[in-house]
Scaffold this active site. Structure first.
Site, PDB file in Angstrom:
ATOM      1  N   LYS A  14       0.735  -1.377   0.075  1.00 18.37           N
ATOM      2  CA  LYS A  14       0.117  -0.046  -0.021  1.00 18.37           C
ATOM      3  C   LYS A  14       0.899   1.258  -0.019  1.00 18.37           C
ATOM      4  O   LYS A  14       0.589   2.174  -0.713  1.00 18.37           O
ATOM      5  CB  LYS A  14      -1.031  -0.068   1.284  1.00 18.37           C
ATOM      6  CG  LYS A  14      -1.870  -1.002   1.185  1.00 18.37           C
ATOM      7  CD  LYS A  14      -3.011  -0.963   2.450  1.00 18.37           C
ATOM      8  CE  LYS A  14      -2.377  -1.101   3.834  1.00 18.37           C
ATOM      9  NZ  LYS A  14      -1.673  -2.304   4.316  1.00 18.37           N
ATOM     10  N   ARG A  89      -9.570   0.832   9.662  1.00 11.98           N
ATOM     11  CA  ARG A  89      -9.186  -0.855   9.757  1.00 11.98           C
ATOM     12  C   ARG A  89     -10.344  -1.326  10.575  1.00 11.98           C
ATOM     13  O   ARG A  89     -10.173  -2.673  11.072  1.00 11.98           O
ATOM     14  CB  ARG A  89      -7.886  -0.862  10.594  1.00 11.98           C
ATOM     15  CG  ARG A  89      -6.323  -0.917   9.717  1.00 11.98           C
ATOM     16  CD  ARG A  89      -5.344  -0.917  10.844  1.00 11.98           C
ATOM     17  NE  ARG A  89      -4.150  -1.637  10.321  1.00 11.98           N
ATOM     18  CZ  ARG A  89      -3.163  -0.992   9.747  1.00 11.98           C
ATOM     19  NH1 ARG A  89      -3.155   0.433   9.480  1.00 11.98           N
ATOM     20  NH2 ARG A  89      -2.036  -1.693   9.480  1.00 11.98           N
ATOM     21  N   ARG A 128      11.375  -6.207   4.555  1.00 10.57           N
ATOM     22  CA  ARG A 128      11.253  -4.841   4.929  1.00 10.57           C
ATOM     23  C   ARG A 128      11.943  -4.601   6.188  1.00 10.57           C
ATOM     24  O   ARG A 128      12.562  -3.294   6.375  1.00 10.57           O
ATOM     25  CB  ARG A 128       9.726  -4.389   4.656  1.00 10.57           C
ATOM     26  CG  ARG A 128       9.598  -2.792   5.162  1.00 10.57           C
ATOM     27  CD  ARG A 128       8.066  -2.388   4.837  1.00 10.57           C
ATOM     28  NE  ARG A 128       7.309  -2.904   5.944  1.00 10.57           N
ATOM     29  CZ  ARG A 128       5.962  -2.901   6.012  1.00 10.57           C
ATOM     30  NH1 ARG A 128       5.412  -2.375   4.960  1.00 10.57           N
ATOM     31  NH2 ARG A 128       5.231  -3.249   7.015  1.00 10.57           N
ATOM     32  N   ARG A 134      11.459  -0.717  11.715  1.00 11.92           N
ATOM     33  CA  ARG A 134      10.059  -0.899  12.631  1.00 11.92           C
ATOM     34  C   ARG A 134      10.131  -2.108  13.289  1.00 11.92           C
ATOM     35  O   ARG A 134      10.444  -3.204  13.007  1.00 11.92           O
ATOM     36  CB  ARG A 134       9.012  -0.848  11.524  1.00 11.92           C
ATOM     37  CG  ARG A 134       8.649   0.384  10.736  1.00 11.92           C
ATOM     38  CD  ARG A 134       7.379   0.102   9.967  1.00 11.92           C
ATOM     39  NE  ARG A 134       6.291  -0.481  10.339  1.00 11.92           N
ATOM     40  CZ  ARG A 134       5.159  -0.545   9.748  1.00 11.92           C
ATOM     41  NH1 ARG A 134       5.114  -0.111   8.455  1.00 11.92           N
ATOM     42  NH2 ARG A 134       3.926  -1.237  10.363  1.00 11.92           N
ATOM     43  N   ARG A 146      -0.469  -9.187  13.316  1.00 14.29           N
ATOM     44  CA  ARG A 146      -0.995  -8.211  12.406  1.00 14.29           C
ATOM     45  C   ARG A 146      -2.034  -8.858  11.319  1.00 14.29           C
ATOM     46  O   ARG A 146      -3.165  -8.184  11.038  1.00 14.29           O
ATOM     47  CB  ARG A 146      -0.119  -7.390  11.817  1.00 14.29           C
ATOM     48  CG  ARG A 146       0.813  -6.459  12.895  1.00 14.29           C
ATOM     49  CD  ARG A 146       2.166  -6.029  12.627  1.00 14.29           C
ATOM     50  NE  ARG A 146       2.115  -5.189  11.477  1.00 14.29           N
ATOM     51  CZ  ARG A 146       3.156  -4.990  10.628  1.00 14.29           C
ATOM     52  NH1 ARG A 146       4.410  -5.317  11.035  1.00 14.29           N
ATOM     53  NH2 ARG A 146       3.185  -4.127   9.764  1.00 14.29           N
TER      54      ARG A 146
END
Ligand code: AMP
Length: 192
Positions: A14, A89, A128, A134, A146
């Site tokens: 996204k 969400r 990533r 993160r 998640r």
């Protein structure tokens, strides 16, 4: 104004696609994840609250998230439109977004859902995590949480907008440019 929701599980691309869409359609990109990370980086009260949830891969409560989102939109009503990334969400967030936009005589024009299967997502997020800085990208059990939260709380939003004839599925597997082309074709077919 063109208001788009870029939808899909964590790691579905996204953020990457939003950056390209912003360039092409001159929209403002609003990522609630980025807004939270900014608040955490600046050690604000909101950031400290949000971090407790983000570090576990859980959703930040709606009242915190919706308030932050509205402030961001309100401060940018002169934009050509918005790309919402990582928001809504929950169904409550979706309804709050619609109510807020309606109060400004605006609406959600389309929800574009990127489809990527679970194992690809885990692989992408771990990769990533090597560079994103993160903490929630580094631990496989947090990543899987998640994904579960996405399935139980977030995915019903697709049907919510589908019933209004505003939801579109886009294959999220392929090169960045291939996926971008698919998104643009959808947007151009609905953009009036
Ligand atoms: P993201 O950058 O979109 O993957 O978001 C990172 C984390 O921020 C998520 O795992 C959630 O903990 C939190 N978050 C981001 N957006 C929302 C939202 N709309 N509602 C609740 N929590 C959110």
């Amino acid at each position: 104004m063109l208001n788009l929701i870029l939808f899909g599980p964590p790691g579905s691309g996204k953020g990457t696609q939003a950056a390209k869409l912003v360039d092409k359609y001159k929209l403002l990109h609003i990522s609630t994840g980025d807004l939270f990370r900014y608040e955490i980086g600046h050690k604000t009260e909101l950031g400290m609250k949000a971090q407790q949830y983000i570090s576990k891969g859980e959703l930040v409560p709606d009242e915190i998230t919706i308030g932050m989102l509205k402030n961001k939109v309100e401060a940018n009503l002169d934009a050509n439109g918005f790309i919402f990334d990582g928001f809504p969400r929950t169904i409550a967030q979706a309804k709050a977004l619609e109510d807020y936009l309606h109060s400004r005589s605006l609406e959600v024009d389309a929800l574009l859902a990127l489809h990527v299967h679970d194992e690809e997502i885990v692989k992408r997020i771990l990769k990533r995590g090597e560079t994103s800085g993160r903490p929630d990208d580094l631990d496989e059990s947090i990543i899987r949480n998640r994904i579960e939260v996405y399935k139980s709380e977030t995915s019903p939003i697709y049907d919510y907008f589908d019933k209004k004839g505003k939801a579109y599925k886009v294959d999220g597997i392929g090169t960045i440019d291939e996926i971008f082309d698919r998104l643009c074709k959808q947007i151009d077919s609905i953009h009036i």
